[in-house]
Design an enzyme around this catalytic site. Structure first.
Site, PDB file in Angstrom:
ATOM      1  N   PRO A 172       0.778  -1.242   0.000  1.00  0.00           N
ATOM      2  CA  PRO A 172       0.000   0.000   0.000  1.00  0.00           C
ATOM      3  C   PRO A 172       0.805   1.285   0.000  1.00  0.00           C
ATOM      4  O   PRO A 172       0.233   2.357  -0.012  1.00  0.00           O
ATOM      5  CB  PRO A 172      -0.790  -0.092   1.302  1.00  0.00           C
ATOM      6  CG  PRO A 172       0.105  -0.834   2.223  1.00  0.00           C
ATOM      7  CD  PRO A 172       0.871  -1.812   1.370  1.00  0.00           C
ATOM      8  N   CYS A 173       2.133   1.182   0.007  1.00  0.00           N
ATOM      9  CA  CYS A 173       2.951   2.387   0.191  1.00  0.00           C
ATOM     10  C   CYS A 173       2.591   3.566  -0.699  1.00  0.00           C
ATOM     11  O   CYS A 173       2.644   4.689  -0.264  1.00  0.00           O
ATOM     12  CB  CYS A 173       4.427   2.071  -0.014  1.00  0.00           C
ATOM     13  SG  CYS A 173       5.193   1.429   1.471  1.00  0.00           S
ATOM     14  N   ARG A 174       2.253   3.296  -1.971  1.00  0.00           N
ATOM     15  CA  ARG A 174       2.081   4.443  -2.862  1.00  0.00           C
ATOM     16  C   ARG A 174       0.666   4.614  -3.391  1.00  0.00           C
ATOM     17  O   ARG A 174       0.469   5.113  -4.466  1.00  0.00           O
ATOM     18  CB  ARG A 174       3.099   4.369  -3.977  1.00  0.00           C
ATOM     19  CG  ARG A 174       4.432   4.809  -3.356  1.00  0.00           C
ATOM     20  CD  ARG A 174       5.655   4.201  -3.883  1.00  0.00           C
ATOM     21  NE  ARG A 174       5.948   4.505  -5.249  1.00  0.00           N
ATOM     22  CZ  ARG A 174       6.954   3.905  -5.900  1.00  0.00           C
ATOM     23  NH1 ARG A 174       7.674   3.009  -5.272  1.00  0.00           N
ATOM     24  NH2 ARG A 174       7.192   4.192  -7.144  1.00  0.00           N
TER      25      ARG A 174
END
Lengths: 223, 311
Positions: A172-174
């Protein structure tokens, strides 16, 4: 807060809004029989959305060592049409052996990142879980390149935070990178979007999960 | 703060003596001797057991050597949890050495993640650090670091280099001077009962009124059974004076006294131990201090809640 600072909409989602968006999403799913359900964790107010799909794939995607089990499966899937998208290999496609895979998708809320996260697992019909390599090869070529470049960092095996079992997860980082343009555009047009519909429509297809267009038109944002 | 730095070293260099025995299910060409190893509490099983693998592969056929996995008393051990957490959770009240069973076949696909190379461990480790920073600093500190800084954190862990690791990690332990601590505390609470692998919630180190919150406050909110058997008795604490504000309790530092301060009845038996790095910190310990000093290298505070021994 100054008026000027309100130009951009937050890409983050609080838990209450997550649940409201899911509720509205699920209502539409019910209407069009799209197969989504809400799974509640016993004794808590936490839960996630879930959907199971049967997906026909070319058996070459699965590891050679499991060819035997595929042959058995194909006895039961004779009536599945061959993929005839590739016209030049039309004849070959008709003769190609198909297998059916079971994909199970879960939409969870991440407190740490304050965004939704897509977890999924895949197995053959006889219950053998797919490896990361097999899942990778099942990602459509068009998406594979994009997946490696971001904006979602990568596809990895992770422990499901509520069930404790191995799942695959799109990192989900970006999420912010692709949600921001969509949210800004909606705001510019004075529309409010259902975060889950927008987000899932982007990430879902990468891992063979389609979100019918009617979600975008029929599902409203929570009040 | 010389004492506090010592705590960082003690945490880093904590070891658990383990004895690895090959599962009787495995086919061997000769008898397999057990293998003894001191395991770093803060590392991961698959990162520190190359010697174990080599040792057992010597007595096995090459074709039987698929992915190695570990089990303790029938429970597959999750390599992606720090070793110390696995030990505290499953074996802390049993005699040393920790007897771990080694397997090469029948990988439990529904219980364990695959670990095919060190880069999988590195990816997992860095992903934990990133998540911890998302909680502490909205990810700003980790995102401002360069790739080589991230690499330094991993190499420090992999090569057991305390100074190399902390030279970089100290940045992740800072917070703005006008704040009382991190935005949220990165922690996970584990217990062996129930389906849920861990409890992880948003928790601020300072209350809205500006009080420094403690381990006891965290437990009261997320695992009150660790303090009192009857949940309603914990609610009564709202009317009691806060710990450290002059309440007079005999034997203040005893387990019982601590738990009473957080709401337990005076003669309630202790049902659970709350363990971090093999010790039971005082419930009055500020959670911010615990996060800065007793976190694992992954920047998470891993808390094991285990049944108290009935001796």
């Amino acid at each position: 807060m100054m008026a000027a600072e309100r130009n951009t909409v937050s890409c983050y989602l609080d838990e209450k809004t997550f649940r409201l968006c899911c509720q509205l999403f699920l209502q539409h799913s019910e209407t069009i029989q799209d197969g989504w359900s809400w799974e509640q964790i016993k004794g808590t107010d936490e839960g996630f959305m879930k959907k199971t799909l049967l997906i026909p794939v070319k058996s070459s995607i699965l590891n050679k060592q499991h060819e035997c089990s595929i042959q058995d499966e194909n006895m039961e899937t004779d009536d599945i049409q061959a993929n005839v998208e590739d016209e030049t290999a039309g004849v070959q496609a008709v003769c190609e052996i198909h297998a059916v895979l079971r994909y199970e998708y879960h939409v969870l809320y991440s407190f740490s990142y304050q965004i939704p996260v897509l977890y999924f697992r895949a197995s053959t019909l006889d219950g053998r879980p797919l490896s990361l390599e097999e899942v990778w090869s099942n990602v459509h070529l068009n998406y594979r390149q994009r997946l490696q470049q971001g904006p979602w960092d990568t596809l990895t095996q992770q422990e499901h935070p509520l069930l404790g079992q191995p799942f695959f997860m799109l990192h989900p980082c970006r999420t912010e990178e692709f949600m921001k343009p969509a949210l800004d555009l909606a705001q510019a047009e004075n529309k409010r979007v259902n975060y889950i519909v927008t987000w899932l429509s982007v990430v879902g297809p990468v891992v063979r999960l389609d979100v019918p267009l009617s979600y975008s038109t029929e599902v409203s944002a929570p009040d | 703060m010389a004492d506090d730095k010592d705590v960082l070293r003690d945490v880093w260099f904590g070891r658990i003596p383990a004895c690895f025995t090959l599962s009787p299910e495995e086919t061997t060409e000769r008898e397999a001797e057990p293998y003894y190893l001191l395991l770093p509490r803060v590392s991961y099983l698959t990162l520190v057991t190359d010697k174990v693998k080599k040792h057992f592969l010597r007595v096995m056929k090459a074709e039987d050597s698929t992915e190695m996995w570990f089990e303790y008393e029938g429970t597959p051990l999750k390599w992606h949890y720090p070793i110390g957490v696995l030990f505290d959770l499953h074996a802390s009240n049993t005699a040393l050495p920790w007897n771990v069973t080694v397997h090469f076949k029948n990988f439990p696909e529904h219980d364990l993640l695959h670990c095919t190379s060190n880069s999988v461990i590195e990816a997992h480790f860095m992903s934990c650090i990133k998540e911890a920073d998302a909680l502490k600093h909205k990810g700003q500190v980790i995102n401002d670091m360069q790739k080589k800084d991230h690499k330094q954190l991993w190499m420090g862990l992999q090569n057991d280099k305390f100074d190399q690791f902390w030279a970089m990690n100290r940045k992740l332990m800072e917070y703005p001077t006008d704040e009382g601590g991190f935005r949220y505390i990165p922690f996970r609470m584990y217990q062996t009962m129930g389906e849920r692998p861990f409890i992880q919630k948003l928790f601020r180190p300072v209350s809205p009124e500006g009080h420094t919150l403690t381990l006891g406050d965290l437990l009261k909110e997320l695992f009150p059974a660790a303090i009192c058997a009857e949940e309603h008795s914990c609610d009564l604490v709202a009317t009691l004076p806060r710990p450290g504000t002059g309440s007079q309790t005999a034997g203040r530092n005893s387990d019982q006294a601590q738990r009473v301060e957080y709401g337990a009845s005076i003669d309630e038996p202790k049902r659970f131990q709350v363990m971090i790095h093999g010790i039971e910190p005082l419930l009055e310990t500020p959670i911010q201090w615990l996060s800065e000093h007793l976190s694992h290298p992954d920047n998470f505070l891993h808390i094991s809640i285990i049944p108290a021994p009935s001796d």
